[in-house]
Write an enzyme that holds these catalytic residues in place. Structure first.
Site, short mmCIF file in Angstrom:
data_model
loop_
_atom_site.label_atom_id
_atom_site.label_comp_id
_atom_site.label_asym_id
_atom_site.label_seq_id
_atom_site.Cartn_x
_atom_site.Cartn_y
_atom_site.Cartn_z
N ASP A 83 9.01 14.59 4.20
CA ASP A 83 8.64 12.62 4.52
C ASP A 83 10.15 12.47 5.91
O ASP A 83 10.68 12.85 5.25
CB ASP A 83 9.08 12.67 3.37
CG ASP A 83 8.32 11.43 3.26
OD1 ASP A 83 8.88 10.42 3.90
OD2 ASP A 83 7.11 11.09 1.84
N HIS A 118 2.02 8.88 -3.94
CA HIS A 118 3.18 8.31 -5.24
C HIS A 118 3.28 6.89 -4.85
O HIS A 118 4.15 6.39 -5.74
CB HIS A 118 4.09 8.78 -4.48
CG HIS A 118 4.36 8.59 -3.27
ND1 HIS A 118 4.69 8.63 -2.09
CD2 HIS A 118 6.17 7.76 -3.08
CE1 HIS A 118 4.77 8.16 -1.57
NE2 HIS A 118 6.12 7.56 -1.56
N ASP A 119 2.78 5.70 -4.32
CA ASP A 119 2.84 4.14 -4.59
C ASP A 119 2.61 3.54 -4.67
O ASP A 119 2.53 2.65 -5.40
CB ASP A 119 3.75 4.41 -3.04
CG ASP A 119 4.93 4.50 -2.66
OD1 ASP A 119 5.51 4.88 -3.08
OD2 ASP A 119 4.66 4.64 -0.74
N ASP A 170 7.81 7.98 7.10
CA ASP A 170 8.22 6.16 6.57
C ASP A 170 8.63 5.50 6.83
O ASP A 170 9.12 5.59 7.35
CB ASP A 170 8.93 7.12 4.98
CG ASP A 170 9.49 6.31 4.19
OD1 ASP A 170 8.87 5.89 3.25
OD2 ASP A 170 10.09 5.66 3.71
N GLU A 182 3.34 6.34 8.42
CA GLU A 182 2.64 4.92 7.05
C GLU A 182 3.32 3.76 7.95
O GLU A 182 4.78 3.39 7.76
CB GLU A 182 4.46 5.16 5.92
CG GLU A 182 3.36 4.55 4.89
CD GLU A 182 5.19 3.96 3.82
OE1 GLU A 182 4.46 3.60 2.85
OE2 GLU A 182 5.69 3.86 4.31
C1 GLC Z 1 7.23 4.02 1.09
C2 GLC Z 1 7.27 5.05 0.41
C3 GLC Z 1 8.20 4.89 -0.38
C4 GLC Z 1 9.09 4.14 -0.58
C5 GLC Z 1 9.83 2.98 0.42
C6 GLC Z 1 10.44 2.47 0.82
O1 GLC Z 1 6.38 2.92 1.52
O2 GLC Z 1 6.49 5.73 0.34
O3 GLC Z 1 7.79 5.42 -2.04
O4 GLC Z 1 9.67 3.60 -1.90
O5 GLC Z 1 8.88 3.51 1.31
O6 GLC Z 1 11.52 4.18 1.44
#
Ligand code: GLC
Ligand code: CA
Length: 547
Positions: A98, A319-320, A199, A251
Site C-alpha cells: 500500500d 477494509h473500508d 491510496d 484507489e
Molecule cells: C483510503 C484507505 C482508507 C484510509 C484512507 C486514508 O481510502 O483505504 O482505509 O482511511 O485512504 O488514508
C-alpha cells in the site's frame, strides 16, 4: 492477448492487523502472513496486497505513516518483511504494498519540522493557509467529517487534511517533496516488491482554495478529488513506476467510467484502478442496493475498459466497507452461503483482475457491534458523535454506525472455532465475531460444498477458460430488476453467467442466447441444462460454456 501476468492473476487483500497473530499479542503481523502463505497458495492466489505496515501512530490504522522506510513494531521487523517477500516469491505469490502518499501522519519527521515555523525547510511539504482562529480559510469538509483545515497556534496558520486532522496532506505542488516520495518509492521497488495499491491518489490535487465548497450532494469532495490538472503529477509518478515494470492499482474515488481510459489503459496513469460506483450504491437507509443500478455500474465499467483500452480491478469487499454478504447478499442462515456463492460467481467472471478480501472466501459477515467501545475506526467513532450531537439517541446512532462501519470488515480472520477463532491465543485488538464456530476456514475446507471450495473452483476456472481471461463482456439483460446476465466471448469460447441477485424468484427470457450448445460450467445449486426462458430461485447463480 498480451502476456501480462496480472491479467490472469487473482489477488487477495490482507489487512495485516486482523489476519494472523504469530506472537501472542492479539495483533496480526508479518510472521502471521508468512504462516498463511501456503493457505493462499492452496486457494489459488497469485498475489497479495497488504495494507500499510509502515511505522504509524495508528490514528487511522496505518494510513497515517510516520516513517515510510520502517516497519511498525506491532507487525514485526524489516528483516521479517524481507523474509515474507522471499517466501512469497518462492511460492510464486507476488506482493503488492500500500502506498500512502496523499498525506502522512502528523508524527512524520517532515510534519514535525514543518510545524516549527514558516521558515522551516519542510514547511512547504504540507499545505498551509492564513486564517484567523475560528475562521478557517474555506468551508470545505473533510472525508472523515469536520473542516479540512486545522489551526496551528504556533504559526497562526491552518494546514489541510483530506482525512483526519492527524493526517496532514502533502503539498504535491512542491517538486522537492515529489522527489523525496519518488526516492522512497524506488527504495521499496528495489527490494523487489511487485507493485503498489496507491491510496487516496485522486486527492493529491486541490482546487483553488478560494472557491466555496461544492453544493453538489453527489460529489461532496469535489474540490479535492480528481481535480483538473492532477494528470501532470500522475504522469510523473508513473515514470517512476515504469522503471520497475510493476503492477499499479490506484484507489481512484471520484473518477467516472467516462474518465477511466485516461486513468488506465494505454498511456493511462495506472494499470488498473479501484472504482467506487458499484460500492457506493449500497445504502443502509434503503436496506440494500438497487439491483439495476448496481449491474449498470458494473457493466458501464466493463464496457468502458474493454480489453485493449483498459483493465478493471474487480472487488466487492475491502477494509473500508461492510461485508458483502451482509450488504449485497443475505446473512440469514439459509441464504448466507448461497448468496455468497452468487456474488462470487457474479464478480469473479467479469473482465479484469479480481481481488478477494480476507474472510470473503469463507463468507464472513458483519459484526453485531453493541457499544461504541467495541469500535475502533476513527471515522465511525466521529460519525457516532456527530449523530448524537445532531439529536440522535445513542441507540439509534449506534445502530446506524454498527451497520455501516468499516470495522465490520476488520474483525479478526476466522481460522477455526477456538476462543479467538484461531487468529490469536490472546484477546485480539478487535472483537472476534461470535459466529466463528459456524464460519471458519477449517470447517469450510472440510466441506466440499462450502463457499471456500466454490471460490477455489472459480479461481481455477478463471485460469482454464480462455473466455474468462480474455473474453469481451456483453450485458444480456440490462435493467433487470433482479438478475445480472452477461456473456464473455472470444473467438474460441463463449461463457454465459446468470445470477439472481435478489432474495425473490425471478423469471427471464433470453431468446438471443437460444440455439447454442451451452454446457453447464459451475453453479451454486443443482444446475439444469440452459433454457432461453426460465425462472431463477433466490440467489441462484449458474455459468454455461460453449466452444
Ligand atoms: C483510503 C484507505 C482508507 C484510509 C484512507 C486514508 O481510502 O483505504 O482505509 O482511511 O485512504 O488514508
Ligand atoms: Ca502479533
Amino acid at each position: 492477448m498480451e502476456q501480462i501476468w496480472w491479467k490472469n492473476a487473482v489477488g487477495y487483500q490482507i489487512y495485516p492487523r486482523s489476519f494472523q497473530d504469530s506472537n501472542h499479542d492479539g495483533i496480526g503481523d508479518l510472521n502471521g502472513i508468512r504462516e498463511k502463505l501456503a493457505y493462499l497458495k492452496e486457494l489459488g492466489i497469485d498475489f497479495i496486497w497488504i495494507n500499510p505496515v509502515n511505522e504509524s501512530p495508528n490514528v487511522d490504522n496505518g494510513y497515517d505513516i510516520s516513517d515510510y522506510q520502517a516497519i511498525l513494531t506491532d507487525f514485526g521487523t524489516m528483516a521479517q518483511f524481507d523474509s515474507l517477500l522471499l517466501e512469497a516469491h518462492e511460492l510464486g505469490i507476488k506482493v503488492i504494498m500500500d502506498l500512502v502518499i496523499n498525506h502522512t501522519s502528523d508524527q512524520h519527521y517532515w510534519f514535525k519540522e514543518a510545524k516549527k515555523g514558516k521558515s522551516n525547510p519542510y514547511r512547504d511539504y504540507y499545505i498551509w493557509k492564513d486564517g484567523k482562529e475560528n475562521a478557517a480559510p474555506s468551508d470545505w469538509q473533510s472525508i472523515f467529517g469536520g473542516s479540512v483545515w486545522e489551526y496551528d497556534e504556533n504559526s497562526g496558520q491552518y494546514y489541510f487534511h483530506t482525512f483526519a486532522k492527524e493526517q496532514p496532506d502533502l503539498n504535491w505542488e512542491n517538486p522537492h517533496l515529489r522527489e523525496e516520495l519518488y526516492k522512497m518509492v524506488s527504495w521499496w521497488l528495489t527490494k523487489g516488491v511487485d507493485g503498489f495499491r496507491i491510496d487516496a491518489i485522486s486527492h493529491i490535487k486541490k482546487a483553488d482554495f478560494d472557491l466555496p465548497n461544492t453544493k453538489d450532494p453527489k460529489q461532496p469532495f469535489k474540490r479535492f478529488q480528481n481535480v483538473h490538472g492532477i494528470g501532470a503529477h500522475l504522469i510523473e509518478l508513473k515514470k517512476v513506476f515504469d522503471q520497475f515494470g510493476i503492477l499499479t492499482v490506484g484507489e481512484a474515488s471520484g473518477v467516472t467510467a467516462a474518465e477511466a481510459t485516461t486513468w488506465v489503459g494505454k498511456g493511462g496513469y495506472f494499470d488498473m484502478i479501484f472504482s467506487f460506483d458499484h460500492i457506493h450504491l449500497w445504502e443502509e437507509e434503503k436496506k440494500g442496493v438497487d439491483i439495476p443500478q448496481f449491474t449498470a455500474a458494473l457493466a458501464q465499467w466493463q464496457e468502458a475498459l474493454d480489453d485493449g483500452c483498459g483493465w478493471n480491478a474487480l472487488y466487492l469487499e475491502n477494509h473500508d466497507v461492510p461485508r458483502s454478504i451482509s450488504t449485497l447478499g443475505s446473512d440469514t442462515p439459509g441464504l448466507r452461503v448461497k448468496s455468497g456463492k452468487a456474488l462470487a460467481l457474479m464478480y469473479l467472471f467479469l473482465q479484469g483482475t479480481p481481488f478477494i478480501y480476507q474472510g470473503q472466501e469463507i463468507g464472513m459477515v458483519n459484526m453485531p457491534f453493541s457499544s461504541l467501545e467495541q469500535l475502533d475506526a476513527v471515522d465511525s467513532r466521529a460519525l457516532y458523535h456527530r449523530l448524537v450531537d445532531s439529536g440522535s439517541t445513542p441507540n439509534a446512532a449506534l445502530e446506524k454506525v454498527a451497520k455501516t462501519t468499516r470495522d465490520n470488515a476488520r474483525t479478526p480472520m476466522q481460522w477455526d472455532d477456538s476462543t479467538y477463532g484461531g487468529f490469536s491465543d490472546t484477546k485480539p485488538w478487535l472483537l472476534v465475531n461470535p459466529n466463528k464456530d459456524e464460519i471458519n476456514v477449517k470447517k469450510e475446507q472440510q466441506d466440499e460444498e462450502s463457499l471456500w471450495h466454490f471460490y477455489k473452483r472459480l479461481i481455477q476456472l478463471r485460469k482454464s477458460e480462455i473466455a474468462l481471461a480474455a473474453g469481451t463482456f456483453t450485458n444480456q439483460l440490462p435493467q433487470d430488476e433482479a438478475l445480472f446476465v452477461y456473456t464473455r466471448k472470444t473467438a474460441e469460447q463463449e461463457i454465459l453467467v446468470l445470477v439472481n441477485l435478489s432474495a425473490k424468484e425471478a423469471a427471464y427470457t433470453l431468446p438471443q442466447l437460444a440455439g447454442k450448445n451451452w454446457r453447464p460450467l459451475i453453479g451454486n445449486t443443482h444446475q439444469p441444462p440452459f433454457q432461453a426462458t426460465g425462472v431463477l430461485e433466490p440467489f441462484v447463480a449458474f455459468a454455461y460454456t460453449v466452444k
